[in-house]
Design a protein around this motif. Structure first.
Motif, PDB file in Angstrom:
ATOM      1  N   ASP A 231       3.280  18.132   2.803  1.00  0.00           N
ATOM      2  CA  ASP A 231       3.860  18.802   1.588  1.00  0.00           C
ATOM      3  C   ASP A 231       5.220  18.961   1.460  1.00  0.00           C
ATOM      4  OD1 ASP A 231       4.296  20.342   3.656  1.00  0.00           O
ATOM      5  OD2 ASP A 231       3.506  22.428   2.956  1.00  0.00           O
ATOM      6  N   GLU A 232       6.039  18.435   2.294  1.00  0.00           N
ATOM      7  CA  GLU A 232       7.535  18.231   1.995  1.00  0.00           C
ATOM      8  C   GLU A 232       8.161  16.939   2.042  1.00  0.00           C
ATOM      9  OE1 GLU A 232       8.670  20.526   5.754  1.00  0.00           O
ATOM     10  OE2 GLU A 232       8.680  22.405   4.565  1.00  0.00           O
ATOM     11  N   GLY A 233       7.120  15.870   1.883  1.00  0.00           N
ATOM     12  CA  GLY A 233       7.570  14.520   1.966  1.00  0.00           C
ATOM     13  C   GLY A 233       7.741  13.822   3.095  1.00  0.00           C
ATOM     14  N   SER A 234       7.403  14.433   4.270  1.00  0.00           N
ATOM     15  CA  SER A 234       7.578  13.781   5.598  1.00  0.00           C
ATOM     16  C   SER A 234       6.324  12.647   5.635  1.00  0.00           C
ATOM     17  CB  SER A 234       7.496  14.777   6.578  1.00  0.00           C
ATOM     18  OG  SER A 234       8.568  15.577   6.721  1.00  0.00           O
ATOM     19  N   LYS A 235       6.462  11.473   5.845  1.00  0.00           N
ATOM     20  CA  LYS A 235       5.598  10.458   5.943  1.00  0.00           C
ATOM     21  C   LYS A 235       4.409  10.717   7.191  1.00  0.00           C
ATOM     22  CE  LYS A 235       7.348   7.737   2.863  1.00  0.00           C
ATOM     23  NZ  LYS A 235       8.623   8.558   2.541  1.00  0.00           N
ATOM     24  N   LEU A 236       3.287  10.582   6.925  1.00  0.00           N
ATOM     25  CA  LEU A 236       2.088  10.723   7.730  1.00  0.00           C
ATOM     26  C   LEU A 236       1.576   9.518   8.032  1.00  0.00           C
ATOM     27  CD1 LEU A 236       0.305  13.972   6.392  1.00  0.00           C
ATOM     28  CD2 LEU A 236       1.782  13.887   8.611  1.00  0.00           C
ATOM     29  N   VAL A 237       1.696   8.459   7.000  1.00  0.00           N
ATOM     30  CA  VAL A 237       1.211   7.103   6.979  1.00  0.00           C
ATOM     31  C   VAL A 237       2.244   6.301   6.262  1.00  0.00           C
ATOM     32  CG1 VAL A 237      -0.464   5.240   6.576  1.00  0.00           C
ATOM     33  CG2 VAL A 237      -1.084   7.873   7.246  1.00  0.00           C
ATOM     34  N   THR A 238       2.798   5.290   6.573  1.00  0.00           N
ATOM     35  CA  THR A 238       3.815   4.643   5.816  1.00  0.00           C
ATOM     36  C   THR A 238       3.605   2.978   6.294  1.00  0.00           C
ATOM     37  OG1 THR A 238       5.913   4.450   5.200  1.00  0.00           O
ATOM     38  CG2 THR A 238       5.670   4.579   7.580  1.00  0.00           C
ATOM     39  N   ASN A 239       4.248   2.311   5.429  1.00  0.00           N
ATOM     40  CA  ASN A 239       4.298   0.806   5.263  1.00  0.00           C
ATOM     41  C   ASN A 239       5.659   0.485   5.836  1.00  0.00           C
ATOM     42  OD1 ASN A 239       1.551  -0.350   4.337  1.00  0.00           O
ATOM     43  ND2 ASN A 239       2.170   1.039   2.727  1.00  0.00           N
ATOM     44  N   GLN A 240       6.038   0.385   7.061  1.00  0.00           N
ATOM     45  CA  GLN A 240       7.090  -0.023   7.633  1.00  0.00           C
ATOM     46  C   GLN A 240       7.240  -1.573   7.290  1.00  0.00           C
ATOM     47  OE1 GLN A 240       7.894   0.632  11.980  1.00  0.00           O
ATOM     48  NE2 GLN A 240       9.416   2.075  11.456  1.00  0.00           N
ATOM     49  N   THR A 241       8.494  -1.786   7.172  1.00  0.00           N
ATOM     50  CA  THR A 241       8.620  -3.335   7.057  1.00  0.00           C
ATOM     51  C   THR A 241       8.776  -4.102   8.377  1.00  0.00           C
ATOM     52  OG1 THR A 241      11.009  -2.952   6.861  1.00  0.00           O
ATOM     53  CG2 THR A 241       9.792  -3.295   4.983  1.00  0.00           C
ATOM     54  N   SER A 242       8.230  -5.367   8.668  1.00  0.00           N
ATOM     55  CA  SER A 242       8.389  -5.891   9.922  1.00  0.00           C
ATOM     56  C   SER A 242       8.316  -7.489   9.446  1.00  0.00           C
ATOM     57  CB  SER A 242       7.201  -5.649  10.751  1.00  0.00           C
ATOM     58  OG  SER A 242       7.088  -6.319  12.002  1.00  0.00           O
TER      59      SER A 242
ATOM     60  N   ARG B 135       0.718  -1.244  -0.073  1.00  0.00           N
ATOM     61  CA  ARG B 135      -0.109   0.005  -0.103  1.00  0.00           C
ATOM     62  C   ARG B 135       0.740   1.186  -0.098  1.00  0.00           C
ATOM     63  NH1 ARG B 135      -5.309   0.527   0.971  1.00  0.00           N
ATOM     64  NH2 ARG B 135      -5.983   2.842   1.851  1.00  0.00           N
ATOM     65  N   GLY B 136       0.401   2.178  -0.732  1.00  0.00           N
ATOM     66  CA  GLY B 136       1.247   3.551  -0.760  1.00  0.00           C
ATOM     67  C   GLY B 136       0.915   4.241   0.462  1.00  0.00           C
ATOM     68  N   SER B 137       1.965   5.055   0.579  1.00  0.00           N
ATOM     69  CA  SER B 137       2.128   6.004   1.644  1.00  0.00           C
ATOM     70  C   SER B 137       1.486   7.365   1.617  1.00  0.00           C
ATOM     71  CB  SER B 137       3.542   6.265   1.943  1.00  0.00           C
ATOM     72  OG  SER B 137       4.467   5.391   2.087  1.00  0.00           O
ATOM     73  N   ILE B 138       1.259   8.118   2.708  1.00  0.00           N
ATOM     74  CA  ILE B 138       0.552   9.291   2.734  1.00  0.00           C
ATOM     75  C   ILE B 138       1.534  10.247   3.433  1.00  0.00           C
ATOM     76  CG2 ILE B 138      -1.297  10.804   3.294  1.00  0.00           C
ATOM     77  CD1 ILE B 138      -3.029   8.456   3.573  1.00  0.00           C
ATOM     78  N   THR B 139       1.989  11.517   2.537  1.00  0.00           N
ATOM     79  CA  THR B 139       2.922  12.354   3.325  1.00  0.00           C
ATOM     80  C   THR B 139       2.638  13.710   3.123  1.00  0.00           C
ATOM     81  OG1 THR B 139       4.000  13.294   0.979  1.00  0.00           O
ATOM     82  CG2 THR B 139       4.668  10.970   1.282  1.00  0.00           C
TER      83      THR B 139
ATOM     84  N   THR C 136       1.890   6.777  -3.820  1.00  0.00           N
ATOM     85  CA  THR C 136       2.083   7.739  -2.639  1.00  0.00           C
ATOM     86  C   THR C 136       1.070   8.848  -2.922  1.00  0.00           C
ATOM     87  OG1 THR C 136       4.405   7.059  -2.162  1.00  0.00           O
ATOM     88  CG2 THR C 136       3.541   9.134  -1.345  1.00  0.00           C
ATOM     89  N   LEU C 137       0.260   9.129  -1.778  1.00  0.00           N
ATOM     90  CA  LEU C 137      -0.597  10.334  -1.795  1.00  0.00           C
ATOM     91  C   LEU C 137       0.180  11.493  -0.889  1.00  0.00           C
ATOM     92  CD1 LEU C 137      -3.293  11.796  -2.061  1.00  0.00           C
ATOM     93  CD2 LEU C 137      -3.897  11.110  -0.216  1.00  0.00           C
ATOM     94  N   VAL C 138       0.759  12.764  -1.863  1.00  0.00           N
ATOM     95  CA  VAL C 138       1.069  13.746  -1.182  1.00  0.00           C
ATOM     96  C   VAL C 138       0.070  14.638  -0.678  1.00  0.00           C
ATOM     97  CG1 VAL C 138       2.888  15.673  -1.640  1.00  0.00           C
ATOM     98  CG2 VAL C 138       3.124  13.504  -2.572  1.00  0.00           C
ATOM     99  N   THR C 139      -0.105  15.073   0.205  1.00  0.00           N
ATOM    100  CA  THR C 139      -0.844  16.026   0.654  1.00  0.00           C
ATOM    101  C   THR C 139      -0.516  17.675   0.851  1.00  0.00           C
ATOM    102  OG1 THR C 139      -0.780  16.041   3.049  1.00  0.00           O
ATOM    103  CG2 THR C 139      -1.863  14.147   2.044  1.00  0.00           C
TER     104      THR C 139
ATOM    105  N   LEU D  69      -6.558  11.764   8.117  1.00  0.00           N
ATOM    106  CA  LEU D  69      -5.894  10.435   7.339  1.00  0.00           C
ATOM    107  C   LEU D  69      -6.935   9.271   7.216  1.00  0.00           C
ATOM    108  CD1 LEU D  69      -2.293  10.507   9.427  1.00  0.00           C
ATOM    109  CD2 LEU D  69      -3.214  11.372   7.002  1.00  0.00           C
ATOM    110  N   GLY D  70      -7.732   9.032   8.307  1.00  0.00           N
ATOM    111  CA  GLY D  70      -8.713   8.194   8.573  1.00  0.00           C
ATOM    112  C   GLY D  70      -7.729   6.514   8.654  1.00  0.00           C
TER     113      GLY D  70
END
Length: 685
Positions: free
Chosen positions: A62-73, A56-60, A250-253, A179-180
């Motif tokens: 306006d500067e690219g900092s991750k608000l939602v990400t898929n971290q590996t585990s 799944r894509g991330s949500i960032t 990726t959704l850039v907000t 974000l939801g």
């Protein structure tokens, strides 16, 4: 004459010959005419499809900092087909060895690996029986090594690195409601989205609210497929073909995480202050929007930590998130909350009066009180001012100017229609203007949770009366002509609740009565005022970027309409709102005392709305810089007192954080948001 025995023999030959011809024809049809079809069916019976999930894509921000990400585990999975083929007990012994290593009871692990069939209750596996079943996330390195080093002890069990959703909250930004959240997909959702059974499994997560739901298909990507061959016993014998998964975009907000964190802190502080003063505030919202329709920050109180969704939510936690007693933390009150806008609504009333022929530069009476249809309407604490301009009426927020204007417009606005129970009655002139500014309608923002607010048109009144006269609030049953205050009102509403009365027109002109607005509606209306009359449909999403870093689609705020208001009128109102803060008589002057207006000129309007039996709600809407507005900042705090007391000081702090004023760090140096999209590096998550 042919003997009977011979005739019987001939008949037998004919029958045999006919059967041979029939069988031959059937054989030809099966082998030649339908050979391809049956061959395909035979091949299908010998293969099985396995879903290859997409990341799944991330949500960032306006500067690219991750608000939602898929971290590996490390995720432990069990292939039940392999277990059933390699063990005599269908894997029971393997699962019993595995359960304590994963820190769960055997019964729980057994349930997770049991197929969801008729009569089997969750938890169970709703995906393909050939699909590896994820049974535990965040497995320790030591446990993973034990599993992988002992394949004979754990046949069909793997521990592999897979993506897990996390919420990093950069700069303290926690726009959880915007974000939801994600939850396992349901059969109803699969049908609604027209998904194949093999495309998703019961453990697949889909967006259930906010941006996760709005952009779910783009974020999800497209699952791949691995086709394996199986023998008659169902054993996997090899891989026939494999289609790789296409990872989500990726959704850039347009959200700025620095400002988002600041706005949340300001809002939390304002609510805490209101409570310390004895107010019963349990909801609030703040919006920072550009005059071009982009949302830079959106805070909703109360908030919560979205990581709660990644651990498996308990019933108590669920009740807290959606409960009314806790203020509904899961609800985005900035888009779904409906509150009285109070005197911030006077900008539309001014525009409606000018459109109806009242001179923009005329003078209007501002008495301490006025009588309308036998009712007395007072100014809220303002002494009589004599005749004043529209500008001064906005600066000091003179209610009686707008009461009288609304009454005069009511007198000449098709009075016959006011007293008819007509679902198709024409809209009143002042309410036509309110609708044109976007009130009473959805803003169309790219979030699924949004309310329309209320504009009391004649049609709206008819429908409200129809829904409550003998049903709903049941005015006709509960009302009493000589009962309590509330009962008398209900009795009157039963008889004439569809009537647009002069008193209702008067209080609607100052944003009270039946009028309600969402914070995003009010912020969006002020953005249209600030930019010269263009009403946008706001957007949080700014762009969708592919895993390769290519911009797939830019998400520009669409134009809804241009306000039916002259440019001179809009400029006049903007100038008046600057005086609300700079003029010593202005209702916002005290809250902005000492503010460096010479560096950033702020214009705004206070709103204080009264509600029977409750504390007033505090509202402040603003824009800056005055001469070239770039941003709108709005705060609404229900049941928190006067607009100048709670909301206005909070708005002042937000302007400080935007521009870096009064010893606050600046989130947007020089008031400039990033002009370019950030570079998205999916290799780093």
């Amino acid at each position: 004459m042919i003997p009977a025995s011979r005739r019987r023999l001939v008949i037998l030959y004919v029958i045999v010959f006919a059967m041979v011809i029939t069988l031959g024809g059937r054989l030809y049809y099966l082998q030649v005419m339908s050979g391809g079809q049956y061959k395909a069916q035979a091949m299908a019976n010998q293969t099985r499809d396995i879903v290859v999930p997409a990341v799944r894509g991330s949500i960032t921000d306006d500067e690219g900092s991750k608000l939602v990400t898929n971290q590996t585990s490390l995720v432990a999975s069990v292939n039940m087909m392999t277990l059933s083929q390699t063990t005599a007990d269908d894997g029971a012994a393997v699962l019993k060895r595995l359960a304590p290593m994963l820190g769960m009871p055997y019964k729980t692990l057994k349930a997770k690996t049991t197929l969801c069939t008729k009569g089997v209750k969750p938890p169970c596996w709703a995906g393909s029986p050939y699909q590896p079943i994820p049974v535990s996330q965040k497995v320790s390195d030591q446990t993973a090594l034990q599993i992988m080093e002992q394949p004979r002890q754990f046949p069909g069990v793997t521990a592999q690195v897979q993506p897990v959703v996390t919420y990093p909250m950069p700069n303290g930004a926690d726009p959880a409601q915007t974000l939801g959240y994600l939850q396992p997909i349901t059969q109803a959702e699969m049908a609604k989205l027209h998904l194949q059974e093999t495309g998703y499994s019961g453990d697949d997560l889909v967006g259930q609210s906010g941006l996760e739901q709005q952009y779910n298909s783009e974020l999800t990507g497209q699952a791949g497929k691995q086709t394996v061959s199986v023998n008659a016993g169902g054993d996997v014998t090899g891989t026939v073909r494999e289609t790789p998964a296409v990872n989500g975009d990726t959704l850039v907000t347009s959200l700025n995480s620095k400002l988002q964190g600041d706005v949340q802190n300001v809002l939390n502080g304002a609510v805490a202050k209101a409570r310390s003063q004895g107010n019963n505030t349990n909801q609030a919202a703040a919006v920072v929007e550009t005059t071009g329709g982009r949302i830079v920050a959106m805070a909703s109180y109360p908030d919560y930590n979205p990581n709660i969704w990644t651990k498996g939510i308990s019933q108590n936690e669920f009740n807290y998130l959606f409960g009314t007693s806790s203020g509904g933390p899961a609800t985005n009150w900035a888009t779904a909350g409906q509150y009285y806008p109070g005197s911030t609504f006077k900008i539309t009333s001014t525009a409606a009066a000018v459109q109806d022929g009242y001179p923009l530069h005329g003078l209007y009476d501002c008495p301490s009180n006025t009588s309308i249809d036998g009712q007395n309407f007072n100014n809220d604490g303002e002494p009589p001012q004599g005749q004043i301009s529209f500008s001064q009426a906005l600066v000091i927020s003179c209610d009686t100017v707008y009461y009288n204007l609304a009454y005069q417009m009511w007198q000449k606005d098709d009075n016959k229609a006011d007293f008819q129970a007509n679902p198709k009655a024409p809209v009143q002139k002042m309410q036509q203007m309110e609708l044109a500014w976007g009130f009473g309608k959805s803003t169309g923002i790219d979030l699924p949770e949004q309310s329309t607010g209320d504009v009391p048109t004649r049609q709206w009144l008819y429908n409200y009366w129809k829904d409550n006269a003998s049903t709903g609030q049941n005015w006709c049953k509960n009302g009493r002509q000589n009962g309590s205050y509330v009962q008398r009102i209900e009795w009157q509403d039963c008889k004439s609740g569809f009537t647009w009365e002069p008193g209702q027109a008067a209080i609607a002109a100052i944003g009270q009565g039946y009028v309600s607005s969402t914070p995003i509606q009010l912020a969006n209306a002020y953005a249209a005022l600030a930019n010269g009359g263009t009403l946008y449909s706001p957007r949080v999403g700014e762009a969708l970027v592919s895993p390769a870093g290519k911009v797939v689609r830019q998400l520009k705020p669409p134009v809804i309409r241009h306000l039916p208001v002259g440019s001179n009128t809009l400029a006049y109102i903007r100038s008046a709102l600057a005086g609300v803060i700079s003029n010593p008589q202005g209702t916002g002057n005290k809250a902005f005392g000492g503010f460096p207006l010479n560096k950033v000129c702020v214009a705004g309007k206070t709103g204080t709305s009264q509600s029977f039996g409750q504390n007033a709600s505090s509202v402040f809407a603003s824009f800056a810089p005055c001469q070239d507005p770039k941003y709108v900042v709005l705060v609404m705090i229900p049941h928190a007192g006067y607009g100048a007391d709670s909301a206005a000081p909070a708005v002042r702090q937000i302007w400080d954080y935007i521009y870096g004023l009064e010893k606050h760090p600046g989130a947007l140096p020089g008031g400039q948001a990033p002009s370019k999209l950030p570079t998205i590096n999916r290799a780093n998550g």
